[in-house]
Design a protein around this motif. Structure first.
Motif, mmCIF file in Angstrom:
data_model
loop_
_atom_site.group_PDB
_atom_site.id
_atom_site.type_symbol
_atom_site.label_atom_id
_atom_site.label_comp_id
_atom_site.label_asym_id
_atom_site.label_seq_id
_atom_site.Cartn_x
_atom_site.Cartn_y
_atom_site.Cartn_z
ATOM 1 N N ASP A 27 0.750 -1.115 0.018
ATOM 2 C CA ASP A 27 -0.105 0.035 -0.111
ATOM 3 C C ASP A 27 0.815 1.204 0.057
ATOM 4 O O ASP A 27 2.208 1.176 0.432
ATOM 5 N N LYS A 28 0.226 2.523 -0.429
ATOM 6 C CA LYS A 28 0.882 3.617 -0.312
ATOM 7 C C LYS A 28 1.613 3.847 1.057
ATOM 8 O O LYS A 28 0.901 3.767 2.264
ATOM 9 N N GLY A 29 2.707 4.521 1.137
ATOM 10 C CA GLY A 29 3.440 4.602 2.370
ATOM 11 C C GLY A 29 3.982 3.401 3.129
ATOM 12 O O GLY A 29 4.490 3.586 4.184
ATOM 13 N N GLU A 30 3.618 1.999 2.685
ATOM 14 C CA GLU A 30 4.161 1.006 3.227
ATOM 15 C C GLU A 30 5.545 0.700 2.668
ATOM 16 O O GLU A 30 5.983 1.048 1.438
ATOM 17 N N ILE A 31 6.220 -0.103 3.414
ATOM 18 C CA ILE A 31 7.780 -0.641 2.989
ATOM 19 C C ILE A 31 7.387 -2.401 2.885
ATOM 20 O O ILE A 31 6.952 -2.878 3.919
ATOM 21 N N ALA A 32 7.169 -3.091 1.806
ATOM 22 C CA ALA A 32 7.056 -4.252 1.680
ATOM 23 C C ALA A 32 8.303 -4.935 1.067
ATOM 24 O O ALA A 32 9.065 -4.502 0.132
ATOM 25 N N VAL A 33 9.128 -6.083 1.678
ATOM 26 C CA VAL A 33 10.181 -6.794 1.397
ATOM 27 C C VAL A 33 9.991 -8.090 0.991
ATOM 28 O O VAL A 33 9.192 -8.754 1.682
ATOM 29 N N ILE A 34 10.703 -8.668 0.132
ATOM 30 C CA ILE A 34 10.677 -9.830 -0.222
ATOM 31 C C ILE A 34 11.969 -10.465 -0.284
ATOM 32 O O ILE A 34 13.112 -9.884 -0.561
ATOM 33 N N GLY A 79 3.326 5.512 -12.925
ATOM 34 C CA GLY A 79 3.551 5.803 -11.690
ATOM 35 C C GLY A 79 4.451 4.542 -10.870
ATOM 36 O O GLY A 79 4.902 4.821 -9.715
ATOM 37 N N MET A 80 5.349 3.802 -11.714
ATOM 38 C CA MET A 80 6.213 2.921 -11.099
ATOM 39 C C MET A 80 7.503 3.464 -11.168
ATOM 40 O O MET A 80 7.955 3.953 -12.285
ATOM 41 N N GLY A 81 8.494 3.248 -10.126
ATOM 42 C CA GLY A 81 9.604 3.631 -10.524
ATOM 43 C C GLY A 81 10.620 2.534 -10.055
ATOM 44 O O GLY A 81 10.129 1.748 -9.413
ATOM 45 N N ARG A 152 8.720 11.060 -9.934
ATOM 46 C CA ARG A 152 7.412 11.186 -9.175
ATOM 47 C C ARG A 152 6.655 9.999 -9.006
ATOM 48 O O ARG A 152 5.585 10.234 -9.290
ATOM 49 N N PRO A 153 7.340 8.909 -8.764
ATOM 50 C CA PRO A 153 6.658 7.770 -8.569
ATOM 51 C C PRO A 153 5.584 7.493 -7.393
ATOM 52 O O PRO A 153 5.845 7.975 -6.501
ATOM 53 N N SER A 154 4.513 6.599 -7.578
ATOM 54 C CA SER A 154 3.658 6.459 -6.457
ATOM 55 C C SER A 154 3.880 5.108 -6.038
ATOM 56 O O SER A 154 3.676 4.517 -4.919
ATOM 57 N N LEU A 155 4.813 4.152 -6.677
ATOM 58 C CA LEU A 155 5.440 3.037 -6.098
ATOM 59 C C LEU A 155 7.019 3.065 -6.757
ATOM 60 O O LEU A 155 7.297 3.375 -7.839
ATOM 61 N N LEU A 156 7.773 2.750 -5.695
ATOM 62 C CA LEU A 156 9.261 2.648 -6.057
ATOM 63 C C LEU A 156 9.623 1.329 -5.561
ATOM 64 O O LEU A 156 9.398 0.631 -4.579
ATOM 65 N N MET A 157 10.092 0.508 -6.659
ATOM 66 C CA MET A 157 10.584 -0.760 -6.718
ATOM 67 C C MET A 157 12.394 -0.859 -6.446
ATOM 68 O O MET A 157 13.101 -0.398 -7.526
ATOM 69 N N LEU A 158 12.892 -1.480 -5.678
ATOM 70 C CA LEU A 158 14.285 -1.629 -5.373
ATOM 71 C C LEU A 158 14.709 -3.198 -5.316
ATOM 72 O O LEU A 158 14.203 -3.848 -4.572
ATOM 73 N N ASP A 159 15.515 -3.328 -6.282
ATOM 74 C CA ASP A 159 16.043 -4.832 -6.527
ATOM 75 C C ASP A 159 17.390 -4.821 -5.689
ATOM 76 O O ASP A 159 18.507 -4.409 -6.305
ATOM 77 N N ILE A 185 4.977 7.473 -0.620
ATOM 78 C CA ILE A 185 5.128 6.590 -1.692
ATOM 79 C C ILE A 185 5.172 5.099 -1.170
ATOM 80 O O ILE A 185 5.443 4.557 -0.060
ATOM 81 N N ALA A 186 4.676 4.267 -2.091
ATOM 82 C CA ALA A 186 4.734 2.741 -1.829
ATOM 83 C C ALA A 186 6.061 2.053 -2.161
ATOM 84 O O ALA A 186 6.678 2.447 -3.174
ATOM 85 N N ILE A 187 6.753 1.424 -1.141
ATOM 86 C CA ILE A 187 8.095 0.870 -1.455
ATOM 87 C C ILE A 187 7.945 -0.640 -1.465
ATOM 88 O O ILE A 187 7.381 -1.423 -0.493
#
Length: 234
Positions: A27-34, A79-81, A152-159, A185-187
């Motif tokens: 969700d927005k404002g959350e950090i989700a980790v895989i 909106g994806m980064g 200005r993403p709404s979701l930031l994806m970090l590998d 921003i959702a992470i």
């Protein structure tokens, strides 16, 4: 309904499926980790969500819209980064030029966003004229994250954002990631340093062979004896 959902995803690179029905959401404002062992499908799941890997089954939704058929470029516009693990800066270009490249989809004045990136990563302002290839590994990661934020993403994806950096730099990067999430921003992050990553995670996903083995809050996963023994080194 979460802001981003990669739902019951199945797919691979031509042979056997690497993803076997896993579901990832944030969700927005959350950090989700895989997290998970090598070969679990962690980075593959990220690539599928970003559109770099076609799904054989499942779908990806963002803000309630089905984006499964969109190209990575169109997902950026939606909106994806995305920050890949390696080759994520233009080494011959200056720090500022790298950030400007991140604003390629924008047609407005992005100077305010660049100042926000410099506020988040002050060392980049100091080195703005320096070629990115001359920076340390941790500073390059800051450039890569900053460039993604320029859209200005709404979701930031970090590998694997902390791959190859020192523990001190890792802690600094995690602090900045927390600050980004605090802006709404959702992470979504794949991370090899599982214990440290789950410590800052609102949600955690433990993947094994492309399937969800454990899904819970980061705090609950850290407290789970089986997760600790099997995936966190005890």
């Amino acid at each position: 309904m979460s802001f981003l959902i990669g739902e019951t995803m199945r797919g691979g690179y031509g042979g056997a499926d690497i993803l076997n029905g896993c579901t990832i959401a944030v969700d927005k404002g959350e950090i989700a980790v895989i997290v998970g062992p090598n070969g679990a499908g962690k980075s593959t799941a990220m690539k599928a969500i970003f559109g770099m890997l076609p799904l054989r089954e499942g779908r990806v939704t963002l803000a309630g819209q089905d984006i499964t058929a969109l190209s990575p470029q169109d997902r950026v516009k939606a909106g994806m980064g995305f920050v890949p693990q390696t080759s994520n800066v233009f080494v011959s270009m200056s720090v500022q030029e790298n950030l400007e490249m991140g604003a390629y989809i924008r047609h407005d004045d992005f100077s305010d966003t660049m100042e926000q990136v410099f506020d988040l990563f002050p060392i980049l302002k100091e080195k703005r004229r320096q070629p990115a290839g001359e920076l340390s590994g941790g500073q390059r990661q800051q450039v890569a994250v900053g460039r993604a934020l320029m859209t200005r993403p709404s979701l930031l994806m970090l590998d694997e954002p902390t791959a190859g950096v020192s523990p001190i730099v890792m802690d600094e990067l995690f602090d900045r990631i927390i600050e980004v999430a605090a802006t709404g921003i959702a992470i979504l992050m794949v991370e090899q340093n599982a214990r440290q990553a789950l410590n800052i995670a609102d949600r955690g996903y433990v993947l094994v062979q492309g399937s969800n083995r454990f899904t819970d809050t980061g705090e609950a996963l850290l407290a789970n004896p089986e997760v600790r023994a099997t995936f966190l080194g005890g």
